[in-house]
Design an enzyme around this catalytic site. Structure first.
Site, PDB file in Angstrom:
ATOM      1  N   CYS A  77      14.359  -5.391  24.868  1.00  0.00           N
ATOM      2  CA  CYS A  77      15.273  -5.260  26.019  1.00  0.00           C
ATOM      3  C   CYS A  77      15.219  -6.534  26.870  1.00  0.00           C
ATOM      4  O   CYS A  77      15.581  -7.601  26.384  1.00  0.00           O
ATOM      5  CB  CYS A  77      14.951  -3.995  26.821  1.00  0.00           C
ATOM      6  SG  CYS A  77      16.310  -3.529  27.938  1.00  0.00           S
ATOM      7  N   HIS A 178      16.076  -0.167  22.693  1.00  0.00           N
ATOM      8  CA  HIS A 178      14.701   0.315  22.787  1.00  0.00           C
ATOM      9  C   HIS A 178      14.339   1.063  21.507  1.00  0.00           C
ATOM     10  O   HIS A 178      14.688   2.235  21.361  1.00  0.00           O
ATOM     11  CB  HIS A 178      14.549   1.254  23.983  1.00  0.00           C
ATOM     12  CG  HIS A 178      14.615   0.574  25.303  1.00  0.00           C
ATOM     13  ND1 HIS A 178      13.500   0.074  25.938  1.00  0.00           N
ATOM     14  CD2 HIS A 178      15.671   0.305  26.111  1.00  0.00           C
ATOM     15  CE1 HIS A 178      13.858  -0.478  27.087  1.00  0.00           C
ATOM     16  NE2 HIS A 178      15.171  -0.351  27.213  1.00  0.00           N
ATOM     17  N   GLU A 180      11.558   2.289  20.641  1.00  0.00           N
ATOM     18  CA  GLU A 180      10.641   3.391  20.944  1.00  0.00           C
ATOM     19  C   GLU A 180      11.350   4.614  21.507  1.00  0.00           C
ATOM     20  O   GLU A 180      10.767   5.695  21.599  1.00  0.00           O
ATOM     21  CB  GLU A 180       9.544   2.914  21.915  1.00  0.00           C
ATOM     22  CG  GLU A 180       9.964   2.769  23.361  1.00  0.00           C
ATOM     23  CD  GLU A 180      10.761   1.516  23.701  1.00  0.00           C
ATOM     24  OE1 GLU A 180      11.028   1.295  24.897  1.00  0.00           O
ATOM     25  OE2 GLU A 180      11.108   0.752  22.768  1.00  0.00           O
TER      26      GLU A 180
END
Length: 198
Positions: A77, A178, A180
């Site tokens: 990011c 992202h 994750e």
């Protein structure tokens, strides 16, 4: 051991949970010696380019040395944007300059920030995107990167036109999205990163 850089500008809990889910050993630290000894460095990022670069000042040398030593590095990011030479968000502030180019505000008839799920289109081979194409990933950003050399663009998404979603050059990797927070496909990217040869 995956080392996540704590520079007070990243969502540390989120990215550490991602590595925990894939069973990777990780540490979160602001200790430069631990970073220097690490084989894998991860730079998450949330917030503004200028303040992030201010917070990164103590770690710039260890980051550059890590990349120069051909050890795997992943920016996520804002962590992708600070790898560039500069950003329109903070005129006059120099980025890490590991990728040549700049970040600029998203333009066109689109909502800012770009928030939500979008499809990743892989356009160049990258080991972290192995087995990935056409999956959806979670984005939250207002600025996007524009590299000088398009050959380092590993993936794009469509948001009022092609927007760079991932960069890849030798041992240096980054994602605007992202991983994750992107379910199974995102965890695969983290797993690909941890499986890179050192």
């Amino acid at each position: 051991m995956i080392t996540i850089i704590d520079y007070k500008s990243g969502n540390l809990k989120s990215i550490s949970n991602g590595f925990k889910k894939i069973g990777a050993d990780y540490q979160i630290t602001d200790d430069k010696e631990l970073m220097a000894d690490s084989d894998y460095l991860v730079l998450p990022g949330v917030g503004a380019f200028g303040s992030a670069m201010e917070n990164l000042k103590p770690f710039e040398d260890v980051i550059h040395e890590h990349v120069a030593d051909d050890k795997p590095f992943l920016g996520i990011c804002l962590g992708q944007q600070v790898l560039m030479s500069s950003s329109e968000e903070a005129p006059g502030v120099k980025g890490l300059d590991l990728f040549k180019g700049h970040a600029e505000l998203l333009r066109g008839d689109v909502k800012i920030p770009h928030m939500g799920w979008n499809k990743l289109n892989v356009c160049n081979d990258s080991p972290i995107l192995e087995g990935i194409d056409g999956e959806y990933f979670y984005f939250v950003h207002s600025y996007h990167v524009v590299p000088d050399d398009e050959i380092i663009i590993a993936g794009t998404c469509d948001y009022g036109g092609d927007v760079v979603a991932s960069l890849s050059q030798n041992n240096l990797f980054s994602t605007q999205f992202h991983p994750e927070k992107s379910g199974v496909a995102g965890l695969k990217i983290l797993k690909n990163f941890t499986n890179l040869e050192i």
